[in-house]
Scaffold this motif. Structure first.
Motif, PDB file in Angstrom:
ATOM      1  N   ARG A   1       9.385  62.108  96.720  1.00 33.79           N
ATOM      2  CA  ARG A   1       9.174  63.048  95.605  1.00 33.79           C
ATOM      3  C   ARG A   1       9.888  64.361  95.899  1.00 33.79           C
ATOM      4  N   GLU A   2      11.136  64.259  96.348  1.00 29.83           N
ATOM      5  CA  GLU A   2      11.876  65.431  96.775  1.00 29.83           C
ATOM      6  C   GLU A   2      12.051  66.436  95.627  1.00 29.83           C
ATOM      7  N   LEU A   3      12.041  67.709  95.985  1.00 28.74           N
ATOM      8  CA  LEU A   3      12.418  68.728  95.022  1.00 28.74           C
ATOM      9  C   LEU A   3      13.939  68.724  94.957  1.00 28.74           C
ATOM     10  N   VAL A   4      14.488  68.782  93.743  1.00 28.79           N
ATOM     11  CA  VAL A   4      15.941  68.766  93.636  1.00 28.79           C
ATOM     12  C   VAL A   4      16.425  69.964  92.841  1.00 28.79           C
TER      13      VAL A   4
ATOM     14  N   VAL B   1      19.041  67.443  96.841  1.00 33.59           N
ATOM     15  CA  VAL B   1      17.748  67.813  97.410  1.00 33.59           C
ATOM     16  C   VAL B   1      17.785  69.276  97.836  1.00 33.59           C
ATOM     17  N   ASP B   2      16.700  69.981  97.539  1.00 32.52           N
ATOM     18  CA  ASP B   2      16.634  71.414  97.805  1.00 32.52           C
ATOM     19  C   ASP B   2      15.797  71.644  99.060  1.00 32.52           C
TER      20      ASP B   2
ATOM     21  N   GLN C   1      13.882  75.071  99.416  1.00 34.55           N
ATOM     22  CA  GLN C   1      12.691  75.146  98.580  1.00 34.55           C
ATOM     23  C   GLN C   1      11.551  74.306  99.165  1.00 34.55           C
TER      24      GLN C   1
END
Ligand SMILES: Nc1ncnc2c1ncn2[C@@H]1O[C@H](COP(=O)(O)OP(=O)(O)OP(=O)(O)O)[C@@H](O)[C@H]1O
Ligand SMILES: [Mg+2]
Lengths: 258, 433
Positions: free
Chosen positions: A105-108, A114-115, A118
């Motif tokens: 559930r990566e933050l992008v 991928v961030d 963050q």
């Protein structure tokens, strides 16, 4: 009473000839901590893995908030906001804390990359709450202590706003102080209305943390009790001999008293 | 859960210049080994090893294996292996050779060296590599046949599919435009090489700046600004140095004359032009960048490393590890096709034995470059450096006059030694991964 948060009806699972889970029915209400007890190999982990989607059930039905739910894999379970802290910590040893917390559930960024910055920032925030001593954000989790790894696993469940939390022996690898931390966390999550299934071998801790407890033996449900209505000896009798005290709701695995 | 003081989140005072730069010690080690190899051979060959001409040749000899090695990193990181890459290269090469010498000119009647031939051949080749790679990945991921077995079978099958397609014959010469990928027959020339250097430096600085800005925005500890500048300067110097060397390799006058004649011009007397960056090397650079971005900045890359580190955890996190295996092998297949373009155009024809033993070179390059066979660990730049180290050993020994069998003995020993050094290094640093 309102309809249960989770109801697992008549769950079955066998491996070859072994009936690991044999017609077990249990439920869980919001803001409740429900223990699942039993000797080694009783079928506790298998039962709850069917709820977390890690194992597919052979039979039985799962209801979430009274609605029949389809859970065939871990992704399905996550969609029902079911989070799991596994007995054998499911972390990728070669990745750091943030990558593990957000795995799957990566933050992008807007461009779809991928961030990491963050994610690290969010990880620092949540871990500061759970384990203020945690500082090692840039090492692979293989290099962390058992307690630190546990913090990452718990942070993952908390961060994604679990409604239903499954904890499979969450304090097995922990020292006294860390165990207390997990206990406090369980109380806090409970007060936020989250339902928790807790597998634990420590009867004392079960008495302390749980509202109700289910005891399993050889894949079958011995019975369900309100922990305040029974003594620790009663619980031990259920686990070892399958003997239900008077206040228990007996299951199919209860010792038949002649 | 108590941490040692060295873990404090405040930036530790840099002890010396190197720790302030935060460079990867493994990368430094590999660069060091490469430099030592170059110096030794340069000494043994009386300075012939480090001439622009030889360095140019080294880069084009390395390209094909290095391109495949970047894909092998993903394969090995996910705890798989691919023994079929050399054979897959041969099949892709055969298919592309037939496309440009038979399908396009005869069957479609477009004649030789039609402008559409090269792109069509490239596309057909990449499609073939993708399909075969994905198919092998499906056998491994969904039918759960071990990768070693699937690709061992593939090693025999694809080598001989190539033989069957071409009836064992050599096919050539290849299309003129296609031959631009071969190295000496296709280079950027001096001006465009400098343009490339300028763009590359600008992009590097921008990337450094962006990553620093992101760290500052989240109030993470950052390196001192001078350390960033030193790193930027090293990158710029490396790019400029490489381009300067490749530009210094001069095109022979006779060849230059032919080039001008082909353009309908007369060669002005005294003109000197360098080759510049070979297109095959440009292809390698572009692939290296794309693969690095995939590894570090995409979900796919994250999942590849997660699945390699702990397949069960990856699955419990909702990652479809079977499909992931298909993707990894499909990428490997595409890279085999691209290597086939470079390798066949370099020899200007397709031959039956093209890519023979490449699977071993590619695996060795990845492993020398620090990819762990246990999975979960490896870098793209490491694999490329590994390929470069192996190639320079081999060319250096050839220049010194060492016979091929002895060359292979040395390369084999170096492979084992490199892995041993890596193991010792990890034990020392207590780095379990
Ligand atoms: N993946 C599997 N394949 C085959 N058999 C399994 C598998 N998982 C569990 N079992 C079997 O199912 C039974 C129940 O196992 P389970 O893991 O649920 O025990 P448990 O109650 O969690 O025990 P513990 O307290 O030791 O964790 C055991 O007999 C075990 O051997
Ligand atoms: Mg268990």
């Amino acid at each position: 009473m309102t309809s249960p948060l989770v109801e697992m009806r008549d769950m079955q699972k066998s491996f070859g000839g072994i009936k690991a889970v044999d017609h077990v029915t249990i439920d869980l209400y919001p803001g409740e901590v429900v223990g699942v007890l039993g000797h080694n190999g009783a079928g506790k982990s298998v039962l709850l893995k069917m709820l977390s989607g890690a194992l597919q059930r052979d039979g039985g039905e799962i209801y979430i908030n009274g609605q029949k739910a389809t859970i065939n894999n871990p992704r399905d379970a996550r969609n029902y906001q079911i989070e799991t802290i596994y007995q054998y910590l499911a972390l990728a040893d070669n990745l750091d804390a943030a990558s593990n917390l957000f795995l799957g559930r990566e933050l992008v960024s807007p461009l779809g990359f991928v961030d990491d910055a963050q994610m690290e920032a969010e990880t620092r925030k949540i871990l500061a709450r759970l384990n203020p001593n945690f500082r090692r954000f840039h090492t692979p989790v293989a290099g962390l202590s058992g307690g630190q790894r546990q913090s990452v696993a718990i942070a993952r469940a908390v961060y994604f706003n679990a409604k239903i939390l499954i904890m499979d022996e969450p304090t097995a690898a922990l020292g006294v102080q860390e165990t207390r931390m997990v206990a406090e966390l369980i109380d806090q999550l409970k007060s936020e209305g989250i339902g928790i299934f807790l597998i634990d071998h420590d009867i004392h801790q079960v008495k302390l943390l749980c509202d109700r407890a289910n005891v399993m033996k050889n894949g079958q449900l011995v019975g369900t009790v309100k922990v305040d209505d029974v003594t620790e000896d009663d619980l031990l009798g259920m686990i070892i001999a399958g003997k239900c005290p008077a206040s228990a709701i007996p299951g199919p695995g209860a010792l038949q008293t002649a | 859960m108590t941490d040692t003081p060295t873990d404090a989140s405040a930036p530790p005072k840099p002890r010396n210049l190197f720790s302030a730069l935060e460079l990867d010690p493994r990368l430094l080690g590999m660069i060091g080994a490469f430099v030592v190899i170059c110096l030794i051979f340069n000494f043994l060959t009386d300075g012939r090893f480090m001439t622009p001409r030889n360095i140019f040749n080294l880069t084009i000899q390395t390209a094909s294996v290095a391109i495949m090695a970047t894909g092998m990193v993903f394969v090995i990181v996910t705890r798989n292996i691919d023994l079929s890459v050399g054979s897959l290269l041969a099949t892709c090469s055969a298919i592309m050779a037939m496309t440009q010498t038979w399908l396009m000119p005869d069957w479609l009647g477009l004649g030789l060296n039609h402008p559409a031939t090269m792109p069509v051949a490239v596309l057909v080749g990449i499609l073939a590599g993708f399909t075969i790679g994905a198919f092998q990945g499906w056998l491994i991921g969904y039918l759960t046949i071990p990768a070693f077995i699937v690709t061992l079978g593939g090693y025999l099958v694809w080598r001989n599919v190539s033989w069957h397609l071409t009836k064992g014959q050599t096919i050539g010469p290849l299309d003129e435009n296609f031959q631009l990928f071969g190295g000496i027959n296709g280079t950027l020339g001096e001006t465009w090489s400098w343009v490339f250097a300028a763009v590359a430096i600008a992009v590097s600085f921008f990337a450094l700046f962006r990553s620093r800005r992101a760290q500052v925005a989240h109030e993470f500890p950052v390196k001192p600004i001078w350390a960033e500048l030193v790193i930027g300067a090293i990158i710029a110097a490396a790019i400029l140095g490489l381009v300067a060397i490749l530009n210094a390799y001069e095109i022979p006058t006779a060849r230059l004359q032919r080039l001008y004649e082909a353009r309908g011009q007369v060669l002005p007397a005294g003109t000197i032009e360098g080759y510049g960056i070979p297109i095959s090397v440009l292809v390698l650079i572009v692939i290296a960048i794309i693969m690095t971005v995939v590894a570090q900045r995409t979900r796919l890359g994250r999942y590849i490393f997660a699945a390699g580190g702990n397949p069960e955890a990856a699955e419990l996190a909702g990652i479809n590890t079977r499909l992931l295996t298909v993707k990894v092998f499909a990428i490997m297949g595409v890279l085999c096709a691209i290597s086939a373009i470079v390798a066949s155009s370099r020899q200007t024809f397709h031959s039956n034995d093209i890519g023979t033993l490449d699977e071993l070179r590619v695996i060795a390059a990845a492993v020398i470059g620090g990819t762990a066979l246990a999975g979960g660990l490896g870098t793209i730049y490491g694999a490329i450096l590994g390929a470069l180290i192996m190639q320079s050993l081999q060319s250096g020994m050839a220049m010194v006059g060492v016979d091929a069998p002895y060359q292979n003995m040395v390369v084999g020993s170096v492979l084992v030694l490199a892995v041993f050094i890596d193991i010792v290094y990890r034990r020392r640093t207590g780095d379990k991964t």
